[in-house]
Design a protein around this motif. Structure first.
Motif, short mmCIF file in Angstrom:
data_model
loop_
_atom_site.label_atom_id
_atom_site.label_comp_id
_atom_site.label_asym_id
_atom_site.label_seq_id
_atom_site.Cartn_x
_atom_site.Cartn_y
_atom_site.Cartn_z
N MET A 1 44.55 37.21 41.41
CA MET A 1 44.00 38.74 41.11
C MET A 1 42.88 38.82 41.37
N ILE A 2 41.98 38.04 41.21
CA ILE A 2 40.59 38.00 41.65
C ILE A 2 40.52 38.47 43.35
N ARG A 3 41.26 37.96 43.95
CA ARG A 3 41.43 37.89 45.66
C ARG A 3 41.84 39.45 45.72
N LEU A 4 42.92 39.90 45.02
CA LEU A 4 43.21 41.35 45.07
C LEU A 4 42.37 42.37 44.88
N ILE A 5 41.68 41.97 43.97
CA ILE A 5 40.47 43.21 43.50
C ILE A 5 39.40 42.92 44.53
N GLN A 6 39.07 41.95 44.96
CA GLN A 6 38.29 41.76 46.20
C GLN A 6 38.81 42.61 47.45
N ALA A 7 40.19 42.64 47.74
CA ALA A 7 40.81 43.46 48.99
C ALA A 7 40.74 44.83 48.67
N GLU A 8 40.94 45.17 47.42
CA GLU A 8 40.92 46.83 47.06
C GLU A 8 39.60 47.15 47.12
N LEU A 9 38.32 46.41 46.51
CA LEU A 9 37.00 46.98 46.59
C LEU A 9 36.70 47.18 48.16
N LEU A 10 37.10 46.04 49.13
CA LEU A 10 36.63 46.23 50.46
C LEU A 10 37.44 47.20 50.89
N LYS A 11 38.62 47.62 50.55
CA LYS A 11 39.26 48.64 51.03
C LYS A 11 38.43 50.06 51.07
N ILE A 12 38.01 50.08 49.56
CA ILE A 12 37.19 51.29 49.17
C ILE A 12 35.79 51.47 50.02
N ARG A 13 35.15 50.31 50.48
CA ARG A 13 33.95 50.18 50.92
C ARG A 13 34.13 50.57 52.44
N SER A 14 35.28 49.89 52.83
CA SER A 14 35.44 49.87 54.39
C SER A 14 35.67 51.34 54.96
N THR A 15 35.84 52.17 54.24
CA THR A 15 35.98 53.71 54.91
C THR A 15 34.87 54.54 54.06
N ARG A 100 54.44 43.89 43.56
CA ARG A 100 53.91 45.33 43.65
C ARG A 100 53.16 45.56 42.53
N ASN A 101 53.58 45.33 41.30
CA ASN A 101 52.71 45.66 40.42
C ASN A 101 51.41 44.69 40.38
N ARG A 102 51.19 43.74 41.13
CA ARG A 102 49.90 43.07 41.01
C ARG A 102 49.04 43.71 41.96
N VAL A 103 49.62 44.26 43.02
CA VAL A 103 48.84 45.21 43.86
C VAL A 103 48.37 46.62 42.95
N LEU A 104 49.11 46.99 42.37
CA LEU A 104 48.77 48.30 41.45
C LEU A 104 47.93 47.95 40.36
N ILE A 105 48.11 46.74 39.61
CA ILE A 105 46.94 46.40 38.69
C ILE A 105 45.78 46.27 39.33
N ALA A 106 45.78 45.39 40.48
CA ALA A 106 44.45 45.25 41.12
C ALA A 106 43.68 46.36 41.49
N LYS A 107 44.34 47.34 41.85
CA LYS A 107 44.11 48.64 42.11
C LYS A 107 43.44 49.53 41.11
N LEU A 108 44.02 49.34 39.91
CA LEU A 108 43.60 50.09 38.75
C LEU A 108 42.28 49.35 38.21
N ILE A 109 42.27 48.00 38.41
CA ILE A 109 40.80 47.36 37.77
C ILE A 109 39.83 47.82 38.81
N SER A 110 39.94 47.58 40.31
CA SER A 110 39.21 48.02 41.17
C SER A 110 38.70 49.27 40.87
N TYR A 111 39.57 50.33 40.67
CA TYR A 111 39.11 51.85 40.80
C TYR A 111 38.22 51.90 39.50
N SER A 112 38.66 51.35 38.15
CA SER A 112 37.82 51.64 37.01
C SER A 112 36.45 50.77 37.26
N LEU A 113 36.25 49.55 37.95
CA LEU A 113 35.00 49.10 38.28
C LEU A 113 34.26 49.96 39.16
#
Lengths: 258, 304
Positions: A1-15, A100-113
């Protein structure tokens, strides 16, 4: 899950989208601050424009400007999910992580952070302007009185929870433009009208919850609006955030990605 | 290894994939061919867990994609050259995948190098040509050094040098033991690379055959004559092998000139003498024609 959160945060930062939204939200904060700085205690046609800075309500108003751009965090959340559909990057996301729910949960955590960080940026910006402005005008320079900690903490929390609402709304509507129109139309128009016309209902809506958390009760000394207590607003907004998060997950897990 | 078993998918009343069964083996490049709209992409998306089958199963090494533990290290997929955010650089696109899949970040440089994108890596994908997007999709597919490679129309937008490069890449991967499944609607792209072909039309299997077997028919001449028996005898004396197919003779092993001579000797009147195209291309063109005319595709292709 940490990996997925890192990926989501990188997605936000990379645009650069988040920079634009941050600039807009800081701009709105600045607008609110400018309004209070310009009108607090100033006579207009013989009437005071706003109560002077010695009035606690005005001090609250200064700091509550921090939450002026909360809508932009919701829009960032909307783009965070609708952009994946629009650019079809959702395919790669679900290939890399079929759960997919793991992707969504990672997204929810990343965006709230990210929303919390976004809120901190707005709070720091607000304090940097409001504190000297209040000092110059002879107001309170304490960050502990007049509910200031609640207002500033509430801003950070509201940003984090609005991000969740944005993700949920985006997952539900999926069309980016439509989702943003719904978000802006609801918060700026529909809910504003409801709040004025039926305040007893308005206090239970998302913007009403933000109003409760950030202690903005009636803008510019107008009539007091029905508003929940801080804890009530917090729970309500958390409820909205989680409800939309649940919608985001349920609507995405079983859908065919074509 | 890839196993497609009785796979079907309906979108509303449209049956996109209809009882498809085939497999793709390790060490081979399997061409998944069919005209546009034959159900290729839907099949691949079901195989990758993106689309839920109406019935049947699609398995990788005996398991559905969704149940794979570390899918990026077993299966690499390049579905279409459109799944990129235009504002994100190629390097960051790959870094996101590495982060999510738990792959070492050094794999990004290796994949960029392999696909010839090192120079362009830090530019936004929005400025990429279709060929460069295809290369980036391939880079994403090989990121986890997978044993199974699934590519949907990977040659779209590639220039001739790019297609040659793609062919040798697929060949090398298959020779190294990979299972490679590559879809195409343009035969010439894959004809020189594939070991096995699976041809579909209207969601149904048309042929599932080794390329060598199809090529057995290759290079013949098609002859039509009223004096088929006499001409056959004459041609066989000349060392040709002759098959009868739908009222015509399919002749291999002799030149057109020799057939003309045999016809003269046998006093046979030729009404047709044509170079036969390769079996694969013939089947393919026929299917495409059927598709355009809206006819039901024939199970085997009779020709003419």
């Amino acid at each position: 899950m940490i990996r997925l959160i890192q990926a989501e945060l990188l997605k936000i930062r990379s645009t650069r989208m988040w920079l634009g939204m941050l600039a807009l939200s800081l701009g709105f904060t600045l607008l609110g601050l400018g309004f209070f700085i310009a009108l607090a205690g100033v006579e207009m046609n013989g009437q005071p424009g706003l109560p002077p800075v010695t009035d606690p309500e005005t001090v609250r108003g200064f700091y509550a400007s921090a939450s002026g751009g909360v809508l932009f965090m919701m829009i960032l959340g909307i783009i965070g999910i609708t952009g994946e559909y629009r650019h079809q990057t959702i395919t790669q996301a679900f290939l890399t992580t079929p759960g997919r729910n793991r992707v969504l949960i990672a997204k929810l955590i990343s965006y709230s952070l990210f929303g919390a960080a976004f809120g901190v940026a707005n709070v720091v910006f607000t304090v940097a302007i409001a504190l000297p402005a209040l000092a110059i005008k002879g107001g309170s320079t304490s960050l502990l009185d007049h509910d200031v900690p609640i207002i500033l903490g509430g801003t950070v929390l509201a940003m984090a929870l609005y991000a969740l609402v944005g993700l949920g709304l985006g997952a539900l509507i999926r069309n980016q433009v439509a989702a943003i129109i719904v978000a802006v139309g609801w918060t700026q128009l529909v809910e504003s009208l409801l709040t004025v016309l039926v305040p007893s209902v308005g206090q239970w809506l998302p913007v009403g919850a933000v109003r409760a958390i950030t202690r903005v009760t009636g803008f510019g000394g107008g009539a007091e609006l029905d508003t929940l207590p801080v804890w009530g607003g917090t729970l309500l907004l958390l409820g909205y955030g989680l409800a939309f998060a649940a919608i985001a997950t349920v609507t995405t897990v079983r859908r065919d990605i074509t | 290894m890839i196993t497609i078993d009785g796979l079907s998918k309906s979108f509303g009343s449209v049956r996109a994939v209809d009882g498809l069964t085939f497999s793709a083996q390790p060490g081979t490049v399997t061409g998944f061919l069919g005209p546009n709209g034959a159900g290729k992409t839907t099949t691949l998306r079901m195989l990758l867990g993106l689309v839920t089958p109406t019935s049947g199963r699609a398995l990788i090494d005996g398991r559905p994609y969704a149940e794979l533990e570390r899918p990026a290290e077993l299966v690499g997929a390049a579905l279409e050259a459109t799944g990129f955010h235009p504002g994100r650089s190629a390097r960051n696109h790959l870094r996101v995948i590495c982060a999510a899949a738990g792959l070492p970040v050094q794999r990004v440089d290796a994949a960029l190098e392999l696909t010839g994108l090192t120079e362009a890596a830090d530019r936004g994908v929005g400025g990429f040509s279709l060929g460069m997007r295809q290369r980036l999709a391939l880079a994403a597919a090989v990121l986890g050094e997978p044993e199974v490679l699934i590519l949907d129309e990977p040659a779209n937008g590639l220039d001739p040098a790019g297609i040659a490069w793609l062919r040798s890449l697929l060949r090398n991967l298959a020779d190294g033991g990979c299972t490679v499944l590559v879809s195409s609607h343009v035969l010439s792209e894959v004809e020189q690379t594939v070991d096995h072909v699976v041809i579909v039309a209207r969601g149904r299997l048309v042929r599932d055959v080794a390329l060598a077997e199809l090529m057995h028919d290759h290079g013949g001449l098609r002859v039509r004559t009223a004096q088929a028996a006499e001409l056959t005898a004459e041609l066989e004396r000349a060392g040709a092998s002759v098959r009868t197919d739908d009222g015509r003779l399919l002749v291999t092993g002799v030149s057109a000139e020799r057939i003309g001579q045999a016809a003269l000797d046998a006093r046979a009147v030729l009404t047709e003498l044509t170079e036969e195209r390769s079996g694969l291309e013939e089947i393919f063109l026929q299917l495409t024609r059927d598709e355009m005319l809206g006819a039901e595709p024939a199970g085997t292709v009779a020709g003419s």
